[in-house]
Every structure is written in C-alpha cells, then in structure tokens.
Scaffold this motif. Sequence first.
Motif, PDB file in Angstrom:
ATOM      1  N   GLN A 516      -8.271  -1.740  -9.375  1.00  0.00           N
ATOM      2  CA  GLN A 516      -9.047  -0.937  -8.429  1.00  0.00           C
ATOM      3  C   GLN A 516      -9.787   0.188  -9.149  1.00  0.00           C
ATOM      4  OE1 GLN A 516      -6.685  -0.124  -4.634  1.00  0.00           O
ATOM      5  NE2 GLN A 516      -5.108  -1.068  -5.915  1.00  0.00           N
ATOM      6  N   ASN A 610     -12.677  -5.572  -5.647  1.00  0.00           N
ATOM      7  CA  ASN A 610     -11.320  -5.080  -5.369  1.00  0.00           C
ATOM      8  C   ASN A 610     -11.383  -3.564  -5.283  1.00  0.00           C
ATOM      9  OD1 ASN A 610     -10.303  -7.386  -7.921  1.00  0.00           O
ATOM     10  ND2 ASN A 610     -10.394  -7.804  -5.743  1.00  0.00           N
ATOM     11  N   ARG A 611     -11.081  -3.011  -4.133  1.00  0.00           N
ATOM     12  CA  ARG A 611     -11.217  -1.567  -3.923  1.00  0.00           C
ATOM     13  C   ARG A 611     -10.111  -1.080  -2.995  1.00  0.00           C
ATOM     14  NH1 ARG A 611     -15.270  -4.472  -1.374  1.00  0.00           N
ATOM     15  NH2 ARG A 611     -15.326  -4.282   0.911  1.00  0.00           N
ATOM     16  N   PRO A 612      -9.772   0.197  -3.088  1.00  0.00           N
ATOM     17  CA  PRO A 612      -8.701   0.734  -2.245  1.00  0.00           C
ATOM     18  C   PRO A 612      -9.033   0.611  -0.760  1.00  0.00           C
ATOM     19  CG  PRO A 612      -9.256   2.260  -4.014  1.00  0.00           C
ATOM     20  CD  PRO A 612     -10.317   1.209  -4.010  1.00  0.00           C
ATOM     21  N   ASP A 627      -1.751   2.283  -2.452  1.00  0.00           N
ATOM     22  CA  ASP A 627      -2.494   1.849  -3.638  1.00  0.00           C
ATOM     23  C   ASP A 627      -1.997   0.521  -4.203  1.00  0.00           C
ATOM     24  OD1 ASP A 627      -0.129   2.513  -4.896  1.00  0.00           O
ATOM     25  OD2 ASP A 627      -0.964   4.123  -6.130  1.00  0.00           O
ATOM     26  N   TYR A 630      -5.265  -3.881  -1.558  1.00  0.00           N
ATOM     27  CA  TYR A 630      -6.677  -3.613  -1.800  1.00  0.00           C
ATOM     28  C   TYR A 630      -7.538  -4.581  -0.989  1.00  0.00           C
ATOM     29  CZ  TYR A 630      -5.756  -7.409  -5.129  1.00  0.00           C
ATOM     30  OH  TYR A 630      -5.348  -8.585  -5.702  1.00  0.00           O
TER      31      TYR A 630
END
Length: 691
Positions: A516, A610-612, A627, A630
């Motif tokens: 991430q 892919n991101r929080p 965290d 994702y």
Amino acid sequence: MCIRDRSTGALATAMAHLALLILTSALPTMAARSCTFSVVPWGADSFRVRCSFDGVAYSGPGALAGTSPPNPPEVDVPASTPDSWTNGAPHPASDPNSWTNGNLGLSLDGGTMTLSRGGDSTLASFAVEFEDVSGAGDTVNVSTLSIVNAGANWGYYGFGEHENGSVDQLGKVYDMESCIEYSKSRGGEVCLPWIMIASDLGGGKQIQYGLLWNVPAYGGVDFGNSSGESNTWRGYNIDQVDLFVTTFGAGKQGFEAHEDVMRHYVDAVGHAPPLPDWAAGYWHSKNRYSSQQEVLETIAVFRNNFSDIKVAVFVIDYFNWAIMGDLTFDPTKWPDPKAMVDTLKAGGTRVMVSTWPFSQGASKTYPVLHQNRFAVYNASSPADSVDWPDGVCGHPCYLYDASNPAARRFWWGEIKTGYYDYGIEIFWLDAAEPEQMGGSPNGSTWGAGSFQRTGMMFPYYHTQTYYDGMSQLGNKDFVMLSRSAWAGMSKHRAALWNGDTQSDFSFLASAIQAAQSIQLSGIAWWTTDIGGYSGGDPSNPSFNELIVRWFQFGFSCPLFRQHGARNTEPWLLSARSFKIVRSVMALRERFKPYIVTELTQTSSSGLPLNRPLWFDAPTDANTWEVDDQYMFGRDYMVAPVYVANSTSRKVYFPAGATWTHFFTNHSYTGGSTAMIDSPLEIFPLFRKEQS
C-alpha cells in the motif's frame, strides 16, 4: 520567485533573502547561511518551491529535473510585486508576498512559508535552514526543512516501501543511506520521499496536501512523535532544498480529493504507462535456473503436464554470465540463447534476465569503464574509479555511472548485443540501489555529483538506461523490474519488488502494508517474492501453508510473481497446496482484464491498484485504523490471511456500501465488522456493491 502574470503572460520575479538559524545541534562546528526562495506554479493546485543558498534557483538532479510545469495555470498575482523584502518584518494585509494557484495558497513572512487551501484553511508552516559543517567527514553542509502541520489527528502516507508493518509513517525515523545499504535492508527498504499528510481540520480526517522532497541526497526524515504535528527533513551537501507541494482542487471531497492529490503528483513526476496485458499473468522465477537445458526442461513440464498454468514470464536469475560485467550469457551454459527464447515465445512465454550494474575486474566492460571514466570515481582522485563494495561482484569491482548519458549508451549497447538481440525484452535490474555493504565509499562521485548529494537517484538513472535503449528500438510494451526506486521511475516502465524477504509469516504480514505504501508513493507496478526469498522448503507442511497464503495475497498485486532461493516449481508442493495454487493462478487469469483496466486508470490518474480503505472512504473514521486490508481496484477489497494456522480472520467493511464475499456470495453491511471463515482453499475477497 517566478509567477506568471495572468494579464500579460510575463514572468514577474520576487526573491526573498532569508537569514536562517540552525534547528539541530547534532553536528560539529556549524554556521548558518542565507537562502533565496523561488516559487513557481507547477500544475493545478501546486507549487514548486526552491530555497537556494547560492542565490539562484536551478533544476538539479531530481524527479522534476528537465521538466516544465504541466499545463501551467493562471496564478493570482498582485498588480505590484517587489523584487525583495526585508526579512523578519511583518507585512501589511495587502502584502504582495502571497500567491494563489487554484486551490493552493502560499505566503512568505519572516522566513516562514505557510500553505493554505481555499483562501482560509491553513495547512502547514515551513522553515528551512542551511548550515556549513566542518569536522564531519564527507559532510560539508546540512539543510533542514521543518514543518508544523495544522489541525489534529495527523497521519503520513507514502514514503516508499518498508518492513515495519505500518502504512502510517507517523513517529517513524528514516536514514536515506540505510535504505540503500543491502547489509541493512536486504533490498526491502525504499525511501521514496513523496508523502501525503492527513489531518482533521474540523471536518473529519482526510489527506490535506502532498509533499515531494525533491532532493536525492543522503540525509533523513523524522515523522514526529506520537502527536505527529511536526516533521523534519534533512539533506547533506546540498545547496538547494527543492519541494513540490500540492492539494486537491476546489469542490473535491473524499475519494475524489485523494485521487486529485495523486494525479497532481504523477503529473509532476511522470505517469506510469498502462500495464501490457501479457504482464498481468504469472511470472515464474527462482534462484536459479543455471542452464539453457534446465529452462527448456522446466517449461516443457509446465506445457506438457500442467497446460492450465499459463506462464507469462520465465525468469533467468543472476550468474547467467561467466563474469559479472560481461552482460551476456555464459556460452558454456547457454549455447543457443536465441533458440531457447524462440521456443518459449512460441508457447506464449517471454524471458526475463537478471542484470547487475557492476563490472568485475576480469570482465570485458571493466577496462572500457575505466578508460572512458564511465564508472563511479573518487572525488579526490578523479582518474581512479571506486572499488565498489558489493558483496557478490568481488574485487576489484566498478559501478557504472548511470547518470552519464554516454555511459548509459555504452551500457545499453552491451545489453543489446548480449541479451536483446537474442529476443529478450524484459530485464531484471537487481541490486539497483546500488547494492553496497557498509555504505558508499567516502568521496564516491559520478556525473550527477557526489553520492552524498545525489546518490538516491541511482535507480532512476539506471532504469532510464534500459528505457531509453528499448524505446529507441521502437519497443512500446516492455516492463523492467528493479530492486529500488526513486520518484518518477514509473514512467520508465519500471516495476519494483520488496527485496529479499524471508519465508516467514511475519514478512508476508509486512508486505501487505509495504504494498500500500509504495503504491501511494507513485510506483504503479509492484510485486513480491511469493513464498519469500529465503528459507522455504516445498516439502515442509508449514511452508506449504505459507506459500498458499502468499499466493492468495500475490493474486491481487499489480504483478503476480513467484521467486525464491529454492525450487519454485509449484508441482513440488503437497497435492493439496498445488491444487489450491493452481486455482489461484486460474483466478488471476480470470481477473486479468479487470487488473489491466484498473492499472490503466492508475496510468491516467495515479490511483493505486492496492490502497488503504480510507482512500475510498475517508469519512468512515474506522477505515483509518485498518492497514491489513486494502482496496483492489475500484470494485474489490482484499483481507489477506497472514497468521499461521488461521482459518478465519476479522474483517472491517467500510461504510457506504454492501460487500459480497467472492467465494461464498454472502453479503455484509458497510460499517460492520465480522469474523470471516477462511479455510486454506479460500481467502477474504469482497465485491463492492453500492448501497
């Protein structure tokens, strides 16, 4: 300070000469120096800010070097702008030392720079100090940027790839040179100095602005204590601090605001291209296939016995050469490389080879590097190339000067003759930090300057060598894989992986956060050594569980690649594990069109694959606390299983949507938490349904 006057189009200039004081006292014998500010609008809602103690701002080595402001906007400038002003004196309300570029405001007063948004929301204040230093070895000056952020509940997101298990860098301290020293990082640390700062200014937590420390020098950053209000950046032996600052456009909120900040960043440093369709498939690799015969025998098993496993890329690791620096195959092990490559291509598989940036004393490139000064040299004796302290190359060993265009052309010419002309168009740039044991030798210098001042940019220039060479030959859909990164490297069609990890669940766990962070840092194409690099045993039941869970994680990464210092052929696993791995490979094939589509959006706007969770749902306060899950593109969420012997895990479902389990078809309400059954055969993958 250069500002475009909207009425005349002329450039008005205002220069601030600021006497600045020292913030730190950790170094010996220091003396403060004066600074000249230069501010230029740099794309929508953004400024480039340079503070030079040599009196003239310049575009030195960095992610913005050689570029111009993308789509320069009109900037609100007072009718009268003085050439200079008195440091330290308060300015009247009509002070012309304030500027607006879209939604971002900037003002200078008494040596302090203040950022604001929308004309009234203060974001942060900045102060810069330069100090001359004596008695500190190679270090002759230290530059310090101190930032105090407004609001509360701060967070710092991005700043490369790290193994500390955190997406939020709050409270973390990093040393730039340690990130590129293999003996400390094993290639798993990348200090890429783009950071997005989140805080609550009264309307809930969200990303407020982004900052690029466009300084490729050794130094460090301190992201503050537990409160996170302040953070400090430091660079060694530089004569200019160079920053890019940006915020989101007027009227943007939530997801759109966050995507806007990423868009402005990649507009400034360069966009990744769309990922080629073939590159979204399975990449097969190990340390190492040591001969042409072994490669052909292995691919034959894939095709004859397991034709359902589509191998997109087959990787030939290091020591495919006879001597490091020969930049071609060892003919005793690889008698007919072109025939081998043609055989694999005929079945839809491309070949990638590993190349290292070093030349050992007995190699054919060694004397050429020395005679033409194409190697990193010692500043005190420019005729002497540095014996680079790599742990694999041996001694003597040269590191080619990737910042020198002539050296790049020479290096690529050898790569072309030694590999490309055999049909190889995918290159693995291993040891690209460049790998070093114990730090770069004192006095190390290359075309871009001293390594202390510019050494963090080696992977940028190194990938440019291959990008320029391939592009000039007309190639348009190639990919390269690097073990380190710098801002803007994605435009060179370069991917990154997270170094030489261990075959352990703790490394799988930290890879979830690293994936991430690095994608928030603008590296669009990222992968991991599925199964871990060292320590895995396909006959071990515990490793079988680990590699299945790692394959399930790798399924949703931009690149899907297995690698390790072991026999990685999937049929060597237990029957149960092999069956599951084959199902994950089939699922990846099924999702290829979706992944390619989402990475095309990444190419356009910088939106990470892919991101929080908070990126898409910032108004849901709970997402900022998660965290280990994702977003996987715009339509899916993944919650990897990363604890040994686990058959279930807790999953949070962001508010504002309904979430449907891909495998069970069970739906979950947004804003809720549930314990999700996760036997080894499946993993938590959820489709987002709008409420």
